[in-house]
Design a protein around this motif. Structure first.
Motif, PDB file in Angstrom:
ATOM      1  N   ALA A  38      -3.244 -30.525 -28.386  1.00  0.00           N
ATOM      2  CA  ALA A  38      -3.154 -31.186 -29.410  1.00  0.00           C
ATOM      3  C   ALA A  38      -1.989 -31.043 -29.908  1.00  0.00           C
ATOM      4  O   ALA A  38      -0.877 -29.804 -29.161  1.00  0.00           O
ATOM      5  N   LEU A  90       0.330 -29.335 -33.186  1.00  0.00           N
ATOM      6  CA  LEU A  90       0.294 -28.607 -35.125  1.00  0.00           C
ATOM      7  C   LEU A  90       1.196 -29.169 -35.508  1.00  0.00           C
ATOM      8  O   LEU A  90       2.826 -29.179 -35.053  1.00  0.00           O
ATOM      9  N   ARG A  94      -1.292 -27.714 -38.980  1.00  0.00           N
ATOM     10  CA  ARG A  94      -2.517 -28.465 -39.365  1.00  0.00           C
ATOM     11  C   ARG A  94      -2.289 -29.650 -38.275  1.00  0.00           C
ATOM     12  O   ARG A  94      -1.430 -30.246 -37.611  1.00  0.00           O
ATOM     13  N   VAL A  95      -3.438 -29.846 -38.138  1.00  0.00           N
ATOM     14  CA  VAL A  95      -3.934 -30.175 -36.305  1.00  0.00           C
ATOM     15  C   VAL A  95      -3.422 -31.942 -37.176  1.00  0.00           C
ATOM     16  O   VAL A  95      -3.786 -32.708 -37.729  1.00  0.00           O
ATOM     17  N   TRP A 115      -5.109 -34.782 -31.453  1.00  0.00           N
ATOM     18  CA  TRP A 115      -6.270 -34.486 -30.930  1.00  0.00           C
ATOM     19  C   TRP A 115      -6.965 -35.179 -29.997  1.00  0.00           C
ATOM     20  O   TRP A 115      -7.253 -36.907 -29.575  1.00  0.00           O
ATOM     21  N   VAL A 147     -11.246 -33.068 -36.765  1.00  0.00           N
ATOM     22  CA  VAL A 147     -10.192 -32.072 -36.310  1.00  0.00           C
ATOM     23  C   VAL A 147      -8.724 -32.477 -37.357  1.00  0.00           C
ATOM     24  O   VAL A 147      -8.077 -31.748 -37.891  1.00  0.00           O
ATOM     25  N   VAL A 148      -8.573 -33.757 -37.159  1.00  0.00           N
ATOM     26  CA  VAL A 148      -6.651 -34.279 -37.056  1.00  0.00           C
ATOM     27  C   VAL A 148      -6.463 -33.794 -38.989  1.00  0.00           C
ATOM     28  O   VAL A 148      -7.446 -34.487 -39.534  1.00  0.00           O
ATOM     29  N   ALA A 181      -5.367 -25.663 -38.245  1.00  0.00           N
ATOM     30  CA  ALA A 181      -5.679 -25.115 -37.124  1.00  0.00           C
ATOM     31  C   ALA A 181      -6.286 -24.095 -36.967  1.00  0.00           C
ATOM     32  O   ALA A 181      -7.769 -23.330 -35.965  1.00  0.00           O
TER      33      ALA A 181
END
Length: 804
Positions: A24, A26, A31-32, A35, A50-51, A55
């Motif tokens: 992953a 960040l 923030r992601v 992924w 998730v993106v 995180a």
């Protein structure tokens, strides 16, 4: 981590297996932004979920995480993460900070977690078996008896012998010599103590002509119980790194060791010393012969043959037996020599196998040919010594003990070191030339020889400062009328050509004022005015600093044996009686020249014949370790009781008072031993102011010269005295006195009167009845002149007596 094969067109490639590692990315705000598939498998969350989200939402409620230290580029640790179905997943994470060039340039962190553990490498694994054979590092394994059990291909290549021929041998048997014994000692120590050891060594394969540098790691091999059962040796060839360090060290040493002085030959020797033994077994440095005479080196292309002077050489063998040319000697190098070849083309020439490549030159020089064969010289390198566009000479580097030839890196290194030395040699050459020019100027301004005079015997020594360059110290001995003599010693403040030029002007001024026959204190007053004017001129020309000087002026009369001293801020004279005992002489110190305004005083005393007078500058007596008073006492002690020629005394005194390395300041020393005239060498008469008495005066002269036995000059002396006495009676004032003084070579006629009017030459007209007297005196004598006295003036003339 596994890889999977990906094809682009017809060419295969390998990409990271996304299912083997959870990955992953960040951004700076946490923030992601990326992924991958493995991260989705780990937490059961697809990338779309998730993106773009923080995180921190992925942490389990009980998770605690310390932030990485400020400035850290990586972080690792165990974290509790929340799976999509709600259970906690505890994983070990590795995070790397992303730089501006990674990804989209926004920075942030790359977070990784391994998912697929392939298991440890076991002994029967094919990879473990391949390590020994295929490792890029040289490897060797010895058993508990330190017998060789196996080596890989890299080690076999390094040793130059295949494994099957070496198995069962010990290290000392494989390598041989002291180097092999040392390595075996290291192996025995590691086997006994069970601890790893790192060493550096040099090994040469059977077919190699030079040794390689190796960094070896020696480690124990243990069984399952930890008992050592053998030794493993892993080696890395660090020859290039070792040579690079050597080259860097040599360049560094060259910058420190070359150019420590401004001496051409010393700098050339430093070049030779630096190159041996690191770069060559023997080095010679030959310089252009034009440098001997201070000429400018030749610019542009050069043509053979060359006449070079050996400036330096150095060898790994004490005494430099390899040298064919002695230091300081010249030798001619034809076009076939490596020296001439490199000088002609202007770049380095490397000759391998000189017996073949230099056959013409060696045939021309049988002595060199025999020396090359005797030593086994296999490589020479000739490097021109060039600086600022001019060729100064050539350095020749030779190898005969080292088997490896010069490499291109060696050539570059030799050129780098020689270029540094060339600048230093050129600086030394320029300094030496300028110093010799300044010293020549200074010597031309000082008396080359001291005149022989009946009044005294004189000797001198002048030594320029060892490091400060030329200065303004001077001395002089000036013959005066009446067989008197003036002596002077002075010191101009400062060093350099400006001080020497000022010294020359002051010396000329003293001679001019001495000819006018000024009293010593009056002479110093006029000299003081001159120094004031010189300071004003220097200021108007933008020269910083004022002109200043000190001076000691002495006049000695051998008739009266009286000596008059006057000084201007100069160290006082040292006077010793005829038995060599110091005499107390008080001479008012006076102010240094150039201050102006204050009068000077003089001191007079009668000296017995054989008295020694020492005049000197402060460089003789003053050093960092002693002041002037202590130096004067040492000088008096050094002079006390000395007999013999004054020249020998001068030399001995200078050697006893000055340090072996030379004086820090200019030194001038003038010694004089007084003589006196016997009463029978002087005749004096009082002359009435009556023209009729002139005839009787002529008779006095003829009678006296007959008594002295110098009748050959009687006619000339009679005419001169007649003219001088007649002028004194006609144009002077009583009292009138005639004095004759003679020695072996000179007759002096003096006529004194009470008038202060000075005579002068004039050209008489055709019908003038007078005006030709002084013209006749000037033509009949070698010198004539006048001097003022307390009661009037004295006209004098000198005649040289013929030597029979």
């Amino acid at each position: 981590m596994r890889t999977r094969k990906v094809t682009h067109g017809d060419e295969p490639a390998y990409a990271l297996d996304g299912a083997a590692t959870a990955r992953a990315v960040l951004d700076r705000e946490g923030r992601v932004v990326e992924w991958n598939e493995g991260a989705g498998h780990l937490l059961g969350r697809p990338a779309a979920e998730v993106v773009g989200r923080p995180a921190a939402e992925l942490l389990a409620p009980e998770a605690s995480c310390l932030p990485p230290p400020p400035g850290s580029l990586s972080w690792s640790g165990t974290l509790a993460l929340r799976h999509r179905d709600g259970h906690t997943v505890t994983v070990w994470l590795l995070a790397h900070q992303r730089g501006p060039k990674d990804g989209d340039g926004s920075g942030g962190w790359l977070v990784l977690c391994p998912l697929d553990d392939p298991g440890p490498l076991v002994r029967d694994d094919p990879l473990a078996a391949a390590v020994m054979v295929q490792s890029p590092c040289a490897m060797a394994v010895f058993d508990d008896r330190l017998r060789l059990r196996g080596i890989n291909d890299v080690m076999a290549e390094a040793v130059g012998i295949p494994e099957r021929k070496l198995r069962g041998l010990h290290m000392s048997e494989i390598v041989g010599g002291r180097q092999g014994e040392k390595l075996e000692e290291h192996l025995r120590e590691v086997l006994a103590l069970g601890r790893r050891k790192d060493v550096q060594t040099f090994l040469r394969a059977a077919d190699e002509n030079r040794a390689h540098a190796w960094s070896a790691a020696i480690a124990p091999l243990c069984d399952d119980t930890g008992r050592p059962i053998g030794v493993c040796v892993t080696g890395h060839d660090i020859t290039e790194q070792y040579l690079a360090r050597q080259r860097l060290q040599l360049v560094n040493e060259a910058s420190i060791r070359i150019g420590t002085t401004l001496d051409v030959r010393r700098t050339a020797q430093e070049l030779a010393d630096v190159c041996v033994p690191t770069l060559a077994d023997f080095v010679s440095v030959d310089l252009m012969q034009s440098l001997d005479h201070g000429d400018e080196p030749h610019e542009g292309p050069l043509s053979a043959p060359f006449t070079l002077r050996r400036a330096a050489h150095q060898s790994i063998t004490p005494g430099c037996p390899e040298a064919v040319v002695e230091l300081g000697r010249t030798d001619v190098y034809p076009a076939t020599s490596p020296q001439a070849a490199s000088l002609s083309v202007g770049h380095t020439i490397v000759a391998t196998d000189p017996a073949n490549t230099l056959v013409d030159w060696l045939a021309w020089d049988p002595l060199r040919s025999a020396r090359v064969k005797e030593l086994g010289v296999h490589t020479t390198m000739s490097v021109p010594i060039r600086a600022r566009g001019t060729t100064l000479g050539v350095a020749v580097l030779t190898r005969f003990k080292r088997l490896d030839p010069f490499t291109p890196d060696d050539e570059l290194l030799a050129e780098e070191v020689t270029a540094r030395a060339a600048v230093c040699i050129d600086n030394a050459r320029r300094y030496s030339r300028e110093r010799e020019t300044a010293l020549a100027l200074q010597r031309s301004l000082l008396p080359q020889t001291l005149p022989r005079m009946p009044a005294l015997e004189a000797a001198s020594r002048y030594l320029p400062a060892a490091q400060a360059g030329v200065g303004g110290d001077w001395f002089d001995v000036i013959p005066m009328s009446g067989m008197r003599v003036a002596m002077v010693v002075g010191d101009v403040v400062g060093h350099g050509v400006q001080a020497s030029a000022t010294m020359g002007r002051l010396r000329t001024a003293v001679r001019t004022l001495a000819d006018v026959d000024l009293a010593p204190d009056e002479l110093l007053t006029h000299l003081d005015d001159l120094v004031v004017r010189l300071s004003e001129e220097a200021g108007s020309e933008g020269v910083t600093g004022e002109v200043g000087a000190t001076c000691l002026y002495v006049v000695y009369d051998p008739v009266t044996r009286r000596c008059t001293f006057a000084r201007a801020g100069h160290p006082p004279p040292v006077v010793l009686d005829p038995d060599g005992r110091p005499m107390e002489v008080h001479v008012p110190s006076g102010q240094p020249l150039g201050l102006g305004g204050l009068p000077f005083e003089s001191a007079e005393l009668e000296l017995p014949e054989g008295t020694v007078i020492a005049l000197y500058t402060d460089g003789l007596i003053e050093t960092r370790d002693r002041d002037i008073d202590a130096g004067q006492e040492l000088l008096a002690n050094a002079l006390s009781g000395r007999k013999g020629p004054l020249d020998d005394i001068c030399r001995e005194v200078v050697q006893s008072l000055l340090p072996a390395g030379g004086a820090p300041d200019d030194v001038a020393l003038l010694l004089a031993r007084t003589r006196g005239l016997r009463p029978t060498q002087v005749a004096t008469w009082s002359i009435p102011a009556d023209p009729a008495f002139v005839a009787r005066t002529r008779q006095y002269v003829l009678t006296q010269m007959a008594l002295w036995g110098i009748s050959e000059a009687a006619f000339t002396a009679e005419l001169v005295v007649s003219e001088l006495v007649t002028n004194a009676i006609r144009h002077g004032a009583p009292p009138i006195q005639l004095r004759l003084i003679h020695d072996e070579t000179t007759l002096i006629c003096e006529v004194s009167d009470g008038s202060g009017t000075a005579p002068h030459l004039r050209r008489a007209k055709t019908f003038d009845e007078g005006g030709r007297g002084l013209l006749l005196v000037a033509q009949l004598t070698q010198r004539w002149g006048s001097r003022h006295t307390e009661d009037g003036k004295t006209i004098w003339a000198e005649l040289t007596l013929s030597e029979e």
